[in-house]
Scaffold this active site. Structure first.
Site, PDB file in Angstrom:
ATOM      1  N   ARG A 179       0.839  -1.065   0.100  1.00  0.00           N
ATOM      2  CA  ARG A 179      -0.099   0.034  -0.215  1.00  0.00           C
ATOM      3  C   ARG A 179       0.882   1.440   0.008  1.00  0.00           C
ATOM      4  NH1 ARG A 179      -5.367  -1.169   3.435  1.00  0.00           N
ATOM      5  NH2 ARG A 179      -6.685  -1.246   1.518  1.00  0.00           N
TER       6      ARG A 179
ATOM      7  N   GLN B  30      -2.202   3.109  -5.546  1.00  0.00           N
ATOM      8  CA  GLN B  30      -3.493   3.168  -4.864  1.00  0.00           C
ATOM      9  C   GLN B  30      -4.682   3.130  -6.222  1.00  0.00           C
ATOM     10  OE1 GLN B  30      -4.128   7.241  -3.222  1.00  0.00           O
ATOM     11  NE2 GLN B  30      -2.485   6.664  -1.456  1.00  0.00           N
TER      12      GLN B  30
ATOM     13  N   ASP C 264      -5.846  -0.735  -6.081  1.00  0.00           N
ATOM     14  CA  ASP C 264      -5.971  -1.078  -4.658  1.00  0.00           C
ATOM     15  C   ASP C 264      -7.642  -1.684  -4.521  1.00  0.00           C
ATOM     16  OD1 ASP C 264      -6.355  -1.843  -1.953  1.00  0.00           O
ATOM     17  OD2 ASP C 264      -5.321   0.135  -1.390  1.00  0.00           O
TER      18      ASP C 264
ATOM     19  N   SER D  73      -9.358  -1.455  -0.992  1.00  0.00           N
ATOM     20  CA  SER D  73      -9.843  -0.122  -1.054  1.00  0.00           C
ATOM     21  C   SER D  73     -11.145   0.086  -1.819  1.00  0.00           C
ATOM     22  CB  SER D  73      -8.896   0.946  -1.070  1.00  0.00           C
ATOM     23  OG  SER D  73      -7.864   0.981  -0.354  1.00  0.00           O
TER      24      SER D  73
ATOM     25  N   TYR E 181      -1.852  -0.599   8.538  1.00  0.00           N
ATOM     26  CA  TYR E 181      -2.677  -1.473   9.247  1.00  0.00           C
ATOM     27  C   TYR E 181      -2.660  -1.468  10.703  1.00  0.00           C
ATOM     28  CZ  TYR E 181      -3.510  -3.667   4.643  1.00  0.00           C
ATOM     29  OH  TYR E 181      -3.927  -4.083   3.257  1.00  0.00           O
TER      30      TYR E 181
HETATM   31  P1  NAD Z   1      -8.450  -2.769   7.257  1.00  0.00           P
HETATM   32  O1  NAD Z   1      -9.748  -3.362   6.319  1.00  0.00           O
HETATM   33  O2  NAD Z   1      -7.350  -3.989   7.562  1.00  0.00           O
HETATM   34  O3  NAD Z   1      -9.120  -2.890   8.623  1.00  0.00           O
HETATM   35  C1  NAD Z   1     -10.175  -1.839   8.925  1.00  0.00           C
HETATM   36  C2  NAD Z   1      -9.909  -1.060  10.275  1.00  0.00           C
HETATM   37  O4  NAD Z   1     -10.174  -1.712  11.318  1.00  0.00           O
HETATM   38  C3  NAD Z   1      -8.561  -0.382  10.257  1.00  0.00           C
HETATM   39  O5  NAD Z   1      -8.659   1.146  10.252  1.00  0.00           O
HETATM   40  C4  NAD Z   1      -7.915  -0.911  11.469  1.00  0.00           C
HETATM   41  O6  NAD Z   1      -7.042   0.134  12.143  1.00  0.00           O
HETATM   42  C5  NAD Z   1      -9.222  -1.162  12.228  1.00  0.00           C
HETATM   43  N1  NAD Z   1      -8.907  -1.888  13.615  1.00  0.00           N
HETATM   44  C6  NAD Z   1      -8.363  -3.078  13.472  1.00  0.00           C
HETATM   45  N2  NAD Z   1      -8.520  -3.791  14.826  1.00  0.00           N
HETATM   46  C7  NAD Z   1      -9.164  -2.736  15.476  1.00  0.00           C
HETATM   47  C8  NAD Z   1      -9.716  -2.778  17.026  1.00  0.00           C
HETATM   48  N3  NAD Z   1      -9.262  -3.861  17.618  1.00  0.00           N
HETATM   49  N4  NAD Z   1     -10.446  -1.895  17.231  1.00  0.00           N
HETATM   50  C9  NAD Z   1     -10.724  -0.839  16.361  1.00  0.00           C
HETATM   51  N5  NAD Z   1     -10.317  -0.793  15.054  1.00  0.00           N
HETATM   52  C10 NAD Z   1      -9.296  -1.810  14.679  1.00  0.00           C
HETATM   53  O7  NAD Z   1      -7.938  -1.756   6.889  1.00  0.00           O
HETATM   54  P2  NAD Z   1      -8.131  -0.930   5.595  1.00  0.00           P
HETATM   55  O8  NAD Z   1      -9.218  -0.156   5.470  1.00  0.00           O
HETATM   56  O9  NAD Z   1      -7.873  -1.726   4.376  1.00  0.00           O
HETATM   57  O10 NAD Z   1      -6.861   0.146   5.472  1.00  0.00           O
HETATM   58  C11 NAD Z   1      -6.454   0.788   6.642  1.00  0.00           C
HETATM   59  C12 NAD Z   1      -5.512   2.008   6.270  1.00  0.00           C
HETATM   60  O11 NAD Z   1      -4.552   1.723   5.335  1.00  0.00           O
HETATM   61  C13 NAD Z   1      -6.152   3.061   5.518  1.00  0.00           C
HETATM   62  O12 NAD Z   1      -7.001   3.760   6.455  1.00  0.00           O
HETATM   63  C14 NAD Z   1      -5.173   3.878   5.214  1.00  0.00           C
HETATM   64  O13 NAD Z   1      -4.545   4.668   6.040  1.00  0.00           O
HETATM   65  C15 NAD Z   1      -4.199   2.821   4.592  1.00  0.00           C
HETATM   66  N6  NAD Z   1      -4.280   2.458   3.180  1.00  0.00           N
HETATM   67  C16 NAD Z   1      -3.210   3.174   2.527  1.00  0.00           C
HETATM   68  C17 NAD Z   1      -3.317   3.002   1.090  1.00  0.00           C
HETATM   69  C18 NAD Z   1      -2.096   3.237   0.301  1.00  0.00           C
HETATM   70  O14 NAD Z   1      -1.204   4.071   0.513  1.00  0.00           O
HETATM   71  N7  NAD Z   1      -2.160   2.804  -1.317  1.00  0.00           N
HETATM   72  C19 NAD Z   1      -4.463   2.245   0.406  1.00  0.00           C
HETATM   73  C20 NAD Z   1      -5.450   1.545   1.465  1.00  0.00           C
HETATM   74  C21 NAD Z   1      -5.364   2.082   2.631  1.00  0.00           C
END
Ligand code: NAD
Length: 371
Positions: free
Chosen positions: A120, A125, A128, A131, A224
């Site tokens: 990521r 992006q 992805d 996402s 993550y």
């Molecule tokens: P995910 O689907 O793995 O998880 C969903 C959410 O659950 C995350 O925000 C995580 O912090 C939260 N979580 C995990 N355990 C938890 C707990 N015990 N209590 C409360 N919350 C908890 O995550 P995602 O949505 O696929 O991605 C997370 C982050 O990754 C994004 O918000 C972003 O910052 C980053 N991201 C970066 C890129 C990139 O740069 N290309 C792309 C996508 C996402």
């Protein structure tokens, strides 16, 4: 280069990995798409919409001819057996779910790219799929909550008074959670949200929601979250209980890559929710964030409705497919040159996404988990 698109066979799956506009883009690179008849129908794309595609009746012909196979769900054992040795497979392959499937891909010498493994970084992006599909799921979960709530989400003024807006609590503020927050806000709910990654506070607040501060922060690697310790889990539960008890709708989206979804909401917390409250557990398919969730079912626990939706993205297959098809195209198109495939193993995004190649499991993390 022949790109094969078999019909998806997984029950409940309605998305497809190419849409007509994206077929044109493949053609522009000199590639040709071979698709199973009717493959687009579940996503509301008729065969006639795929004018430039070779449509074949027999799925064996799709696998037999394709040098690159695109999929949404991982292929079945029979599909893997029908693939050409050395061909490329690209899709959401659920790399951690089934060691046997990974072994079959390995044995068949398939070069498999699992988009769940995408590094990521900024450059990736547009590829992805986690996402794009999470955004669809988050939007849908907010609608499911509103649809099942016995209360209005927005404030409503009528001749005899004013209805207060519903209180929505979103747990997990990744891509899906932020979209659920934005959607619930647009419908007019008052939204609170919580995530273990501290940087989400600003993102939550920028959407007009309130951050629930539990004092537990657990940022892991690659953007993550990491798994919480037992002490952190207890502290989180204690602080969250109040917000859970006050909301009218709870949407949970928490996930840890490659792991069972963390169980955050206990039966005790559900027992203390308001009568008529609705819970939508987006993590139902991967174990659930809520104790008592049943994947694919709506369960009443006392007077609280706990919904464990499955195949959420298939509820809006047109846009989910468009988004997904573009993600796949953006991933593979840099390696299609003059109508031929030229993979570049120096490319960190491509290499980082590789599950199997040349008879080996390439991804260190998957290798470790599958043993
Ligand atoms: P995910 O689907 O793995 O998880 C969903 C959410 O659950 C995350 O925000 C995580 O912090 C939260 N979580 C995990 N355990 C938890 C707990 N015990 N209590 C409360 N919350 C908890 O995550 P995602 O949505 O696929 O991605 C997370 C982050 O990754 C994004 O918000 C972003 O910052 C980053 N991201 C970066 C890129 C990139 O740069 N290309 C792309 C996508 C996402």
């Amino acid at each position: 280069l022949k790109i094969g698109v078999p019909a998806e066979t997984h029950p409940g799956e309605r998305r497809i990995p190419v849409v007509p506009d994206v077929v044109k883009k493949y053609q522009g690179l000199g590639a040709h798409v071979v698709m199973q008849v009717g493959a687009g129908v579940p996503a509301h794309f008729r065969d006639e919409a795929f004018a430039e595609v070779s449509l074949v009746d027999d799925v064996a012909a799709v696998f037999g001819e394709a040098e690159v196979v695109l999929c949404v769900q991982p292929p079945t054992t029979a599909s893997i057996a029908a693939m050409k040795p050395g061909s490329v497979l690209l899709g959401m392959l659920q790399p951690w779910a089934d060691a046997e499937r990974v072994k079959l891909l390995q044995e068949k010498q398939i070069t498999a790219f699992a988009l769940e493994l995408l590094p990521r970084i900024s450059r990736s992006q547009s590829m992805d799929a986690l996402s794009s599909q999470a955004a669809v799921a988050g939007y849908e979960c907010a609608l499911i909550a509103a649809d099942h709530s016995p209360k209005f989400f927005p404030m409503l003024t009528y001749a005899a008074g004013t209805i207060r807006p519903a209180k929505v609590l979103v747990i997990g503020a990744g891509v899906a959670g932020l979209q659920a927050i934005a959607t619930a806000r647009r419908i007019g709910a008052m939204v609170e949200a919580y995530d273990v990654r501290p940087e989400t506070r600003e993102q939550i607040e920028s959407l007009g929601a309130k951050f629930v501060d539990t004092g537990v922060a657990a940022a892991g690697t690659g953007g993550y979250a990491r798994e919480l310790t037992d002490e952190e889990k207890a502290r989180q539960a204690e602080r969250l209980a109040k917000a859970v008890g006050q909301c009218d709708a709870l949407i949970t989206t928490a996930a840890i890559p490659g792991k069972r979804a963390p169980q955050i909401i206990s039966a005790d917390m559900i027992a203390r929710m308001k009568p008529g409250a609705v819970v939508v557990d987006m993590a139902a398919e991967s174990g659930g964030n809520v104790e008592g969730t049943v994947a694919g079912e709506k369960v009443w626990i006392n007077d609280v409705l706990v919904i464990g939706p499955t195949h959420i993205t298939s509820r809006m297959p047109v846009h989910a497919s468009e988004m997904y098809a573009k993600n796949l195209f953006n991933f593979i198109s840099p390696f299609i040159k003059d109508g031929a495939l030229a993979l570049d193993w120096e490319d960190e995004v491509m290499a980082g996404c590789c599950l199997t190649h040349a008879g080996e499991v390439r991804h260190a993390g998957v290798k470790q988990i599958l043993g």
